[in-house]
Structure formats: structure tokens, C-alpha cells
Design an enzyme around this catalytic site. Structure first.
Site, mmCIF file in Angstrom:
data_model
loop_
_atom_site.group_PDB
_atom_site.id
_atom_site.type_symbol
_atom_site.label_atom_id
_atom_site.label_comp_id
_atom_site.label_asym_id
_atom_site.label_seq_id
_atom_site.Cartn_x
_atom_site.Cartn_y
_atom_site.Cartn_z
ATOM 1 N N GLY A 69 27.034 34.926 33.923
ATOM 2 C CA GLY A 69 28.047 34.088 34.539
ATOM 3 C C GLY A 69 27.654 33.663 35.938
ATOM 4 O O GLY A 69 27.928 32.526 36.362
ATOM 5 N N THR A 70 27.016 34.554 36.680
ATOM 6 C CA THR A 70 26.547 34.211 38.023
ATOM 7 C C THR A 70 25.525 33.084 37.965
ATOM 8 O O THR A 70 25.563 32.151 38.776
ATOM 9 C CB THR A 70 25.940 35.453 38.708
ATOM 10 O OG1 THR A 70 26.971 36.413 38.909
ATOM 11 C CG2 THR A 70 25.317 35.098 40.044
ATOM 12 N N GLN A 177 37.424 35.351 34.540
ATOM 13 C CA GLN A 177 38.488 36.319 34.290
ATOM 14 C C GLN A 177 39.514 35.855 33.258
ATOM 15 O O GLN A 177 40.199 36.683 32.658
ATOM 16 C CB GLN A 177 39.214 36.642 35.605
ATOM 17 C CG GLN A 177 38.393 37.443 36.587
ATOM 18 C CD GLN A 177 38.042 38.835 36.075
ATOM 19 O OE1 GLN A 177 38.734 39.418 35.250
ATOM 20 N NE2 GLN A 177 36.931 39.362 36.567
ATOM 21 N N SER A 194 31.591 34.189 31.763
ATOM 22 C CA SER A 194 30.668 35.293 31.506
ATOM 23 C C SER A 194 31.170 36.116 30.333
ATOM 24 O O SER A 194 32.326 36.562 30.327
ATOM 25 C CB SER A 194 30.549 36.173 32.753
ATOM 26 O OG SER A 194 29.558 37.152 32.595
ATOM 27 N N ALA A 195 30.298 36.367 29.344
ATOM 28 C CA ALA A 195 30.721 36.984 28.090
ATOM 29 C C ALA A 195 31.184 38.418 28.251
ATOM 30 O O ALA A 195 32.073 38.876 27.524
ATOM 31 C CB ALA A 195 29.581 36.921 27.073
ATOM 32 N N HIS A 196 30.600 39.160 29.186
ATOM 33 C CA HIS A 196 30.973 40.579 29.275
ATOM 34 C C HIS A 196 32.376 40.775 29.829
ATOM 35 O O HIS A 196 32.901 41.880 29.806
ATOM 36 C CB HIS A 196 29.953 41.354 30.121
ATOM 37 C CG HIS A 196 30.035 41.116 31.587
ATOM 38 N ND1 HIS A 196 29.439 40.043 32.203
ATOM 39 C CD2 HIS A 196 30.635 41.814 32.565
ATOM 40 C CE1 HIS A 196 29.672 40.098 33.496
ATOM 41 N NE2 HIS A 196 30.401 41.165 33.755
ATOM 42 N N CYS A 320 36.861 50.684 52.030
ATOM 43 C CA CYS A 320 36.278 52.025 52.100
ATOM 44 C C CYS A 320 35.357 52.317 50.931
ATOM 45 O O CYS A 320 34.686 53.340 50.922
ATOM 46 C CB CYS A 320 37.376 53.075 52.152
ATOM 47 S SG CYS A 320 38.446 52.884 53.589
#
Length: 459
Positions: A69-70, A177, A194-196, A320
Site C-alpha cells: 500500500g505504501t 483502512q 493495502s491487502a493486509h 511514549c
């Protein structure tokens, strides 16, 4: 062990597993070759492209598969900017985009382009008016996620696409998403996913470019995937990605309704079960499976480890948990608390019993972390001064806010407490704490060491 981090990566869907195993036997050959094995592979690739295009809502010849996807985001942004370079070098993005978009924007700026960030409200949503204000005659491309990856807020893509279309500017949508839940509405121009994220295998992205959008692929020319994604395709993974996308879409309406009930339960009960908690993101216009909340006086990484020991895998946007100790850019843009941030994103099939168990474990986990940090209800004392200054130099999230909470009762109503801190997180968390506790954040001023943050007691 309950896995509640599907926004990062969804478990492999059973249909994806079956398709992957089957296509390993049938789809290993080069789909560009004309012999029998190549033709068989080509049929599989064409069928996967048709299925994915139907789910996206575009033509099959407008969609290509990428290694991630990136990669799809980077290729989409670079290709449109290059194709429209005669228009100008101005790029518009929202302040809460995924890091892949912001990294591409930074690279564009480093090459001499200009970037405008559209702000969001406290729920994490942009407005169409914000995009209209950011567009200029030199704008080559605008980008907007369909739904936020940290807080789940669904963006008004259709309205923004209408504004961009009226200005003649293409809109790239990062649909990573939301695509598993349904097609992206509106007249978008470019889409990446993105498939994952929907239960497909990792290493498969989608890039759809509508006909008529000026697009110039960057890098050496390649004959595969319309020249937009070079190299030999991972056909078994692509087949599994397309098959799982079709499967999750068939289940999406029923599963969304079921998971929304569970997420609503978390949203309601977490603020009752745990003191000093803020649920962030839009209460209504949001993804059905995701909820994010922030706990005051809690170290985010410690809380995640505590929940992991209790058997729950969750994520965080808390500063954090970052090696840089800087606030999440999403939470910073929203102006909400970053400390003790927990993101719960339920995978399909999550039973209600697991959510109930999580709600039983959470109060004790938060209390345990707070106890280790020395947080307790300060005793009622008479005010000792009209103003106090606290030296919190060297203290890290969430300690500066803890010191502020301990001191606020020592000044009268109308009095001020100033916290001197060299932790970048304080710039976000002290104003957010003030809003949560009903006090006035006066502002900040630089000091030779660190920054002074002043809060006025109002109650």
C-alpha cells in the site's frame, strides 16, 4: 489470545489462505508468456484484477497491483505530480494522513515543491471548506484518507472530491483502512489500498488511476502493470488479495453492524470503569471496528505491555511508545491527549466475550501502571500561593502532567501553575489535560532550559 490490532494488520482471511494455496500450484508462471502455463497465469491475474476493480468501483484497466500500500501511495502521488507539473508543484494533504502520504509530501517539498496541510477538528475530521481554502491555481494534487488509521474517523471524501473537481484538481484517496468495509464514495481520481488491512496477504497493494487523470510513471520504464508498478507480480498473493476482498465485502454489512455494537460498548464503559479517560475520534462518523481512548497519568508503552501480559494485543498512538518520544502527528493535529493512548481495532469474528474480558482487565491494568508512577488522589489542602512554578525538566511523559495535577489544588481558583518542561510531549498533553479537567490553558513561553507552560485553575 485476543488480537485487537486489525488496523495494523488483519489476520489472514480463510478465503485468502485457500486462494493462496491453490494459486501457488496454478499461478507460478509468467503471465506475459503465450504458452499454456503463462496463459493460465494470465487468466488468474485478469480475474483478480476484475474482482478488485469491481470492489474499488473502477474499470479493470484503471487498476494495477503494487508490492504494498505504501508503494501504491508513493507511486500515485509521484505519478500525478509529474503528470501535472505544468500546472504547478503545489500539493495539498490533511494533517492526519498516514505517514506514507506525509513522507511523500516531504520528499516533494525537498525537491522544491510546496505542501499545504489542511487542519482537522478535535474529532480528527477535515472539512471541504478547509480543502477549498488550501487549493491554489498551482495545485497539482490533493490527498485525503478515507478513514483515519489511529482514531477511526471517516473523512468527507465525497464533499472534498466535489470541491477538488470544481477546481480541476485530482484527489488521491488512501483507502487502506476502509476499503474492506465498502467502496469509497465520491468522484475521486486516484485510490491506493493495502491487502493486509482487510485480511489479504501482506505485500500486495492496489493503485487505481481514473481515465483522464494526467499520470507520468516515475523510474525506468516497465511493460508490466501499465508501467506503474515494475517487476514480476506476486500472482498467488494477488489472487488471494482479490479473493479475500470479495469475501470480506460480502460479509461487511453484517459484520460492521455486529462490531459496532461491541465498539459502542467499549466507548460507553471505558469512561465509567476507568477514571480520567477520554475517548477520541468522531462518535458517529467512524469505522465500525475501531475505538481509541487516552488515559491520563499513564505511560502508554507500560500500559500496552500490561495488557499484553493479560493476553490482549492492542496498539497505541501514544508518544511514549515511539522511539523519538514525540507525539503522534494525528493526536497532535486533533489537540487531544497523547499519553496512555490505546487503539482497539477488532478483527471480523471477534466474540463479545473477548470484549467483555478486555473491559474487565483494563481498569486493573491502568491502575497498576498509575500506581507504579506514584499517581494518587492529592489530599485536599488550602491554597498556598496565587501562582506556582514546577520544575519538570528531565521528566518524561506522563510525569509533567502528573506533577501539574498534584499542584493545581495548591493555588486558588483564578491562580496559575506553570510547568517547566523539556519534553516535547508537554506541548500537546498539558493543553489537553487542561481541557479535560476544566481549566484554562494560558499558553507557553520559552526559557533558557525548556519551555514554561501555564495553566489557570477555574474550579
Amino acid at each position: 489470545m485476543p488480537y485487537f490490532d486489525t488496523a495494523s494488520a488483519a489476520p489472514l482471511h480463510p478465503v485468502a489462505r485457500q486462494a493462496l494455496q491453490a494459486s501457488l500450484d496454478e499461478g507460478w508462471a509468467d503471465p506475459a508468456r503465450l504458452y499454456r502455463e503463462g496463459r493460465r497465469a494470465r487468466l488468474l491475474l485478469d480475474a483478480a484484477r476484475e474482482a478488485a476493480a469491481e470492489a474499488v468501483g473502477c474499470r479493470a484497466d484503471e487498476l494495477v497491483f503494487t508490492p504494498s500500500g505504501t508503494h501504491a501511495v508513493h507511486s500515485g502521488i509521484a505519478g500525478v505530480l509529474a503528470g501535472r507539473r505544468r500546472v504547478g508543484g503545489h500539493l495539498v494533504v490533511s494533517a492526519v494522513e498516514h505517514s506514507s502520504v506525509l513522507h511523500a509530501a516531504a520528499a516533494h517539498e525537498a525537491r522544491g515543491g510546496s505542501v499545504a496541510e489542511v487542519p482537522v477538528d478535535r474529532s480528527g475530521a477535515v472539512s471541504a471548506a478547509g480543502y477549498a481554502d488550501a487549493l491554489t491555481p498551482a495545485t497539482a494534487l490533493a490527498c485525503l484518507q478515507s478513514a483515519n488509521h489511529e482514531v477511526g474517523t471517516v473523512q468527507p471524501v465525497a464533499e472534498v472530491a466535489e470541491v477538488c473537481g470544481a477546481a480541476g484538481v485530482p484527489l488521491l484517496v488512501d483507502a487502506a483502512q476502509s476499503l474492506g468495509w465498502g467502496p469509497v464514495e465520491g468522484a475521486w481520481s486516484v485510490l491506493a489500498a493495502s491487502a493486509h488491512k482487510w485480511g489479504g496477504p501482506p505485500g500486495v497493494g492496489l493503485l487505481a488511476v481514473r481515465k483522464g487523470v494526467r499520470f507520468s510513471s516515475q523510474g525506468p520504464a516497465d511493460e508490466r502493470e501499465s508501467g506503474r508498478s515494475p517487476g514480476f507480480v506476486n500472482l498467488p498473493a494477488i489472487v488471494a488479495a482479490a479473493a479475500s476482498l470479495r469475501a470480506v465485502r460480502a460479509e461487511a454489512d453484517a459484520e460492521a453492524a455486529r462490531l459496532r455494537v461491541l465498539v459502542d460498548r467499549i466507548r460507553r464503559r471505558v469512561v465509567r470503569l476507568v477514571p480520567d479517560v477520554e475517548v477520541v475520534g468522531d462518535a458517529d462518523r467512524r469505522l465500525p471496528h475501531l475505538v481509541t481512548f487516552s488515559c491520563l497519568y499513564v505511560d502508554g508503552e507500560a500500559l500496552l505491555h500490561e495488557l499484553d501480559r493479560a493476553g490482549f494485543s492492542v496498539s497505541s498512538g501514544s508518544s511514549c511508545t515511539s522511539s523519538t518520544l514525540t507525539p503522534s502527528h494525528v493526536l497532535r493535529a486533533m489537540g487531544v491527549l497523547s499519553e496512555g493512548n490505546v487503539r482497539v481495532s477488532l478483527p471480523p469474528g471477534t466474540p463479545a466475550e473477548e470484549v467483555n474480558a478486555f473491559l474487565e482487565v483494563l481498569p486493573g491494568a491502568v491502575a497498576g501502571v498509575r500506581e507504579r508512577l506514584g499517581v494518587s488522589e492529592p489530599p485536599a489542602v488550602a491554597p498556598v500561593a496565587e501562582s506556582l512554578e514546577l520544575d519538570a525538566l528531565g521528566l518524561r511523559c506522563p510525569q509533567p502532567v502528573i506533577e501539574l495535577a498534584r499542584a493545581i489544588g495548591r493555588v486558588p481558583v483564578g491562580g496559575t501553575v506553570t510547568v517547566l518542561s523539556d519534553d516535547e510531549v508537554a506541548r500537546l498533553d498539558i493543553p489537553a489535560w487542561s481541557a479535560m479537567r476544566g481549566h484554562e490553558y494560558v499558553g507557553e513561553s520559552p526559557r533558557p532550559a525548556g519551555t514554561a507552560y501555564t495553566v489557570r485553575r477555574l474550579s
